[in-house]
Write a protein that holds these residues in place. Structure first.
Motif, PDB file in Angstrom:
ATOM      1  N   VAL A  38      19.487  -7.037 137.960  1.00  0.00           N
ATOM      2  CA  VAL A  38      20.363  -6.172 137.340  1.00  0.00           C
ATOM      3  C   VAL A  38      21.117  -6.969 136.284  1.00  0.00           C
ATOM      4  O   VAL A  38      21.247  -6.109 135.290  1.00  0.00           O
ATOM      5  N   LEU A  39      21.433  -8.098 136.598  1.00  0.00           N
ATOM      6  CA  LEU A  39      21.813  -8.899 135.333  1.00  0.00           C
ATOM      7  C   LEU A  39      20.960  -8.676 134.091  1.00  0.00           C
ATOM      8  O   LEU A  39      21.246  -8.471 133.090  1.00  0.00           O
ATOM      9  N   SER A  40      19.625  -8.931 134.373  1.00  0.00           N
ATOM     10  CA  SER A  40      18.671  -8.747 133.210  1.00  0.00           C
ATOM     11  C   SER A  40      18.781  -7.301 132.569  1.00  0.00           C
ATOM     12  O   SER A  40      18.617  -7.052 131.401  1.00  0.00           O
ATOM     13  N   ALA A  41      18.695  -6.338 133.431  1.00  0.00           N
ATOM     14  CA  ALA A  41      18.871  -5.001 132.942  1.00  0.00           C
ATOM     15  C   ALA A  41      20.097  -4.778 131.874  1.00  0.00           C
ATOM     16  O   ALA A  41      20.088  -4.086 130.886  1.00  0.00           O
ATOM     17  N   VAL A  42      21.373  -5.243 132.431  1.00  0.00           N
ATOM     18  CA  VAL A  42      22.570  -5.183 131.693  1.00  0.00           C
ATOM     19  C   VAL A  42      22.478  -5.789 130.450  1.00  0.00           C
ATOM     20  O   VAL A  42      22.770  -5.357 129.311  1.00  0.00           O
ATOM     21  N   GLN A  43      22.030  -6.906 130.353  1.00  0.00           N
ATOM     22  CA  GLN A  43      21.776  -7.807 129.335  1.00  0.00           C
ATOM     23  C   GLN A  43      21.162  -7.002 128.181  1.00  0.00           C
ATOM     24  O   GLN A  43      20.970  -6.966 127.096  1.00  0.00           O
ATOM     25  N   ARG A  44      19.762  -6.463 128.701  1.00  0.00           N
ATOM     26  CA  ARG A  44      18.984  -5.729 127.835  1.00  0.00           C
ATOM     27  C   ARG A  44      19.587  -4.444 127.380  1.00  0.00           C
ATOM     28  O   ARG A  44      19.362  -4.275 125.827  1.00  0.00           O
ATOM     29  N   ILE A  45      20.536  -3.790 128.014  1.00  0.00           N
ATOM     30  CA  ILE A  45      21.230  -2.588 127.446  1.00  0.00           C
ATOM     31  C   ILE A  45      21.847  -3.144 126.503  1.00  0.00           C
ATOM     32  O   ILE A  45      22.129  -2.757 125.423  1.00  0.00           O
ATOM     33  N   CYS A  46      22.895  -4.468 126.783  1.00  0.00           N
ATOM     34  CA  CYS A  46      23.650  -4.862 125.545  1.00  0.00           C
ATOM     35  C   CYS A  46      23.045  -5.041 124.351  1.00  0.00           C
ATOM     36  O   CYS A  46      23.488  -4.698 123.253  1.00  0.00           O
ATOM     37  N   ARG A  47      21.689  -5.691 124.340  1.00  0.00           N
ATOM     38  CA  ARG A  47      21.041  -6.163 123.408  1.00  0.00           C
ATOM     39  C   ARG A  47      20.529  -4.728 122.491  1.00  0.00           C
ATOM     40  O   ARG A  47      20.514  -4.717 121.576  1.00  0.00           O
ATOM     41  N   ASP A  48      19.953  -3.881 123.354  1.00  0.00           N
ATOM     42  CA  ASP A  48      19.456  -2.590 122.745  1.00  0.00           C
ATOM     43  C   ASP A  48      20.411  -1.647 122.089  1.00  0.00           C
ATOM     44  O   ASP A  48      20.124  -1.084 120.971  1.00  0.00           O
ATOM     45  N   GLU A  49      21.716  -2.003 122.535  1.00  0.00           N
ATOM     46  CA  GLU A  49      22.782  -1.225 122.196  1.00  0.00           C
ATOM     47  C   GLU A  49      23.414  -2.141 121.023  1.00  0.00           C
ATOM     48  O   GLU A  49      24.220  -1.604 120.263  1.00  0.00           O
ATOM     49  N   GLN A  50      22.957  -3.209 120.758  1.00  0.00           N
ATOM     50  CA  GLN A  50      23.529  -4.078 119.846  1.00  0.00           C
ATOM     51  C   GLN A  50      25.174  -3.968 119.992  1.00  0.00           C
ATOM     52  O   GLN A  50      26.056  -3.964 118.982  1.00  0.00           O
ATOM     53  N   ILE A  51      25.871  -4.208 121.259  1.00  0.00           N
ATOM     54  CA  ILE A  51      27.071  -4.534 121.587  1.00  0.00           C
ATOM     55  C   ILE A  51      27.346  -5.912 121.485  1.00  0.00           C
ATOM     56  O   ILE A  51      27.023  -6.804 121.911  1.00  0.00           O
ATOM     57  N   PRO A  52      28.416  -6.096 120.325  1.00  0.00           N
ATOM     58  CA  PRO A  52      28.836  -7.477 120.152  1.00  0.00           C
ATOM     59  C   PRO A  52      29.429  -8.098 121.652  1.00  0.00           C
ATOM     60  O   PRO A  52      30.081  -7.382 122.147  1.00  0.00           O
ATOM     61  N   PRO A  53      29.000  -9.281 121.789  1.00  0.00           N
ATOM     62  CA  PRO A  53      29.464 -10.041 123.181  1.00  0.00           C
ATOM     63  C   PRO A  53      31.204  -9.784 123.352  1.00  0.00           C
ATOM     64  O   PRO A  53      31.680  -9.757 124.524  1.00  0.00           O
ATOM     65  N   GLU A  54      31.453  -9.981 122.096  1.00  0.00           N
ATOM     66  CA  GLU A  54      33.162 -10.042 122.197  1.00  0.00           C
ATOM     67  C   GLU A  54      33.756  -8.579 122.488  1.00  0.00           C
ATOM     68  O   GLU A  54      35.027  -8.543 122.568  1.00  0.00           O
ATOM     69  N   ARG A  55      32.901  -7.573 122.654  1.00  0.00           N
ATOM     70  CA  ARG A  55      33.559  -6.427 122.778  1.00  0.00           C
ATOM     71  C   ARG A  55      32.989  -5.822 124.335  1.00  0.00           C
ATOM     72  O   ARG A  55      33.268  -4.673 124.739  1.00  0.00           O
ATOM     73  N   ILE A  56      32.574  -6.699 125.275  1.00  0.00           N
ATOM     74  CA  ILE A  56      32.067  -6.583 126.403  1.00  0.00           C
ATOM     75  C   ILE A  56      33.015  -7.260 127.511  1.00  0.00           C
ATOM     76  O   ILE A  56      33.398  -8.338 127.393  1.00  0.00           O
ATOM     77  N   VAL A  57      33.412  -6.476 128.510  1.00  0.00           N
ATOM     78  CA  VAL A  57      34.157  -7.157 129.600  1.00  0.00           C
ATOM     79  C   VAL A  57      33.645  -7.116 130.773  1.00  0.00           C
ATOM     80  O   VAL A  57      32.878  -5.804 131.171  1.00  0.00           O
ATOM     81  N   ALA A  58      32.849  -8.018 131.720  1.00  0.00           N
ATOM     82  CA  ALA A  58      32.500  -7.581 132.831  1.00  0.00           C
ATOM     83  C   ALA A  58      33.669  -8.343 133.964  1.00  0.00           C
ATOM     84  O   ALA A  58      34.187  -9.273 134.066  1.00  0.00           O
ATOM     85  N   VAL A  59      33.742  -7.273 134.733  1.00  0.00           N
ATOM     86  CA  VAL A  59      34.943  -7.459 135.930  1.00  0.00           C
ATOM     87  C   VAL A  59      34.262  -7.390 137.385  1.00  0.00           C
ATOM     88  O   VAL A  59      33.298  -6.734 137.679  1.00  0.00           O
ATOM     89  N   SER A  60      34.766  -8.221 138.090  1.00  0.00           N
ATOM     90  CA  SER A  60      34.227  -8.370 139.687  1.00  0.00           C
ATOM     91  C   SER A  60      35.289  -8.590 140.437  1.00  0.00           C
ATOM     92  O   SER A  60      36.410  -9.138 140.135  1.00  0.00           O
ATOM     93  N   GLY A  61      34.847  -8.450 141.816  1.00  0.00           N
ATOM     94  CA  GLY A  61      35.908  -9.052 142.813  1.00  0.00           C
ATOM     95  C   GLY A  61      35.412 -10.218 143.275  1.00  0.00           C
ATOM     96  O   GLY A  61      35.218 -10.977 142.776  1.00  0.00           O
ATOM     97  N   ILE A  62      35.005 -10.136 144.945  1.00  0.00           N
ATOM     98  CA  ILE A  62      34.573 -11.334 145.322  1.00  0.00           C
ATOM     99  C   ILE A  62      33.430 -10.889 146.108  1.00  0.00           C
ATOM    100  O   ILE A  62      32.962 -10.053 146.737  1.00  0.00           O
ATOM    101  N   GLY A  63      32.168 -12.070 146.212  1.00  0.00           N
ATOM    102  CA  GLY A  63      30.854 -11.530 146.823  1.00  0.00           C
ATOM    103  C   GLY A  63      29.812 -12.108 146.033  1.00  0.00           C
ATOM    104  O   GLY A  63      30.089 -12.819 144.901  1.00  0.00           O
ATOM    105  N   CYS A  64      28.510 -12.067 146.451  1.00  0.00           N
ATOM    106  CA  CYS A  64      27.501 -12.671 145.581  1.00  0.00           C
ATOM    107  C   CYS A  64      27.218 -12.252 144.382  1.00  0.00           C
ATOM    108  O   CYS A  64      27.289 -12.754 143.341  1.00  0.00           O
ATOM    109  N   SER A  65      27.250 -10.604 144.334  1.00  0.00           N
ATOM    110  CA  SER A  65      27.252 -10.092 142.986  1.00  0.00           C
ATOM    111  C   SER A  65      28.090 -10.400 142.050  1.00  0.00           C
ATOM    112  O   SER A  65      28.127 -10.086 141.051  1.00  0.00           O
ATOM    113  N   SER A  66      29.576 -10.440 142.709  1.00  0.00           N
ATOM    114  CA  SER A  66      30.525 -10.597 142.066  1.00  0.00           C
ATOM    115  C   SER A  66      30.717 -11.950 140.928  1.00  0.00           C
ATOM    116  O   SER A  66      31.746 -12.195 140.462  1.00  0.00           O
ATOM    117  N   ARG A  67      29.723 -12.846 141.192  1.00  0.00           N
ATOM    118  CA  ARG A  67      29.564 -13.849 140.282  1.00  0.00           C
ATOM    119  C   ARG A  67      29.022 -13.306 139.038  1.00  0.00           C
ATOM    120  O   ARG A  67      29.122 -14.193 137.860  1.00  0.00           O
TER     121      ARG A  67
END
Ligand code: SF4
Ligand code: MG
Length: 318
Positions: A38-67
């Motif tokens: 899943v992480l790899s897919a999101v990174q690919r989408i960001c790359r393919d859409e050329q979203i500047p990293p400073e315009r992205i926010v990843a938010v999570s709660g608690i759990g394995c995936s929340s890292r």
């Protein structure tokens, strides 16, 4: 000076982002954990859409995936138990121009965070919510979660889980103002990527139910689907998740489904049925988005804000 020629008309080259630009810390999930895909897919989408990293926010709660926010090079907020969605809504309310990705698990979202889930779906702010569903609390070492199947032995129910599991898709489809619900599986990276990209493109809250392998604690919960790919029902529609020929070869059972048909989406949404549907189950691009309201006034100066408050109070002057 010093014989150097300075051409001040040179244009600064446009930034081009590669996968490395989105790589955060080394992911410490177990080997073969579905979270890596899943992480790899999101990174690919960001790359393919050329979203500047400073315009992205990843938010999570608690759990394995929340890292997740630690491993995506962007802004991140690793929140409290079940609190990913209110944090994400807060970000979106004040910084509507940012791209928000929410990582939450079946325990985090469907248990302690369930109240926030309900209202975030209703607020329908523009963000992509990824529910990593491994049918277990992984971080706390194999406790029964709301999606654990009946009979599965866990540390909290050694004799087997008692209750029928909650179905995240059918639950979300019952929420007020729902605007986008899809499902995918982490073991097919092409469908996973296409689903998350379709979710990213939707304006409003996109809820993506990801069947996520946890080889450490629930290695067999998706074995039936992995060993019988014909039990995975791929939904097709021109507005749905595009189906790559390789996906069609991997999952030979396909079915046309109009994602505006809510009743049909509910009928297809169950994970306890013989065939589990993946793809876009439901979309309503007309559902009102609360961030369009909360964004009003974001650009106002403090002086203009004060003047607006004064005007509002004047209505009550005696
Ligand atoms: Fe992934 Fe399961 Fe390991 Fe957690 S315990 S990192 S969900 S494989
Ligand atoms: Mg879990």
């Amino acid at each position: 000076m010093f014989g150097l020629s300075c051409d001040w008309n040179l244009e600064v080259p446009e930034r081009y982002f590669t996968m490395e630009n989105y790589a955060g810390g080394v992911a410490r999930w177990c080997p073969a954990c579905g979270d890596h895909t899943v992480l790899s897919a999101v990174q690919r989408i960001c790359r393919d859409e050329q979203i500047p990293p400073e315009r992205i926010v990843a938010v999570s709660g608690i759990g394995c995936s929340s890292r997740f926010p630690h491993y995506l090079h962007a802004y991140g907020f690793h929140g409290l138990h079940g609190r990913a969605l209110p944090v994400a809504c807060g970000v979106k309310a004040r910084r509507p121009e940012l791209q928000v990705w929410v990582a939450t698990g079946d325990g985090d979202c469907c248990s302690i965070g369930a109240g926030h889930w309900l209202h975030a779906v209703r607020y329908n702010m523009d963000m992509t919510v990824m529910l990593f569903d491994n049918n277990i609390y992984g971080l706390t070492k194999k406790q029964t979660s709301p999606t654990t199947p009946i009979g599965l032995s866990t540390n909290t129910h050694p004799g087997g889980a008692f209750l029928p599991p909650l179905d995240p898709v059918q639950t979300t489809l019952g929420m007020t103002n729902v605007s986008f619900v899809a499902r995918t599986v982490d073991w097919n990276p092409l469908h996973l990527y296409a689903t998350l990209r379709r979710a990213y493109e939707h304006k409003g809250l996109s809820f993506v139910h990801i069947l996520q392998r946890c080889p450490t604690y629930t290695p067999d919960v998706f074995a039936r689907l992995q060993q019988n790919p014909d039990k995975v029902l791929v939904l097709t529609h021109e507005d749905g998740v595009p189906v790559d020929p390789a996906v069609a070869r991997a999952f030979p059972t396909q079915r046309p489904h109009d994602p505006r048909d809510l009743a049909q989406a509910r009928a297809l949404g169950s994970t306890s049925a013989d065939e589990v549907a993946i793809g876009l189950l439901y979309v309503d691009p007309t559902a009102p988005c609360y961030d369009q309201w909360t964004a009003q006034g974001v650009e106002m100066t403090p002086e203009a804000r004060l003047a607006a408050v004064d005007r509002a109070l004047e209505r009550f002057a005696i």
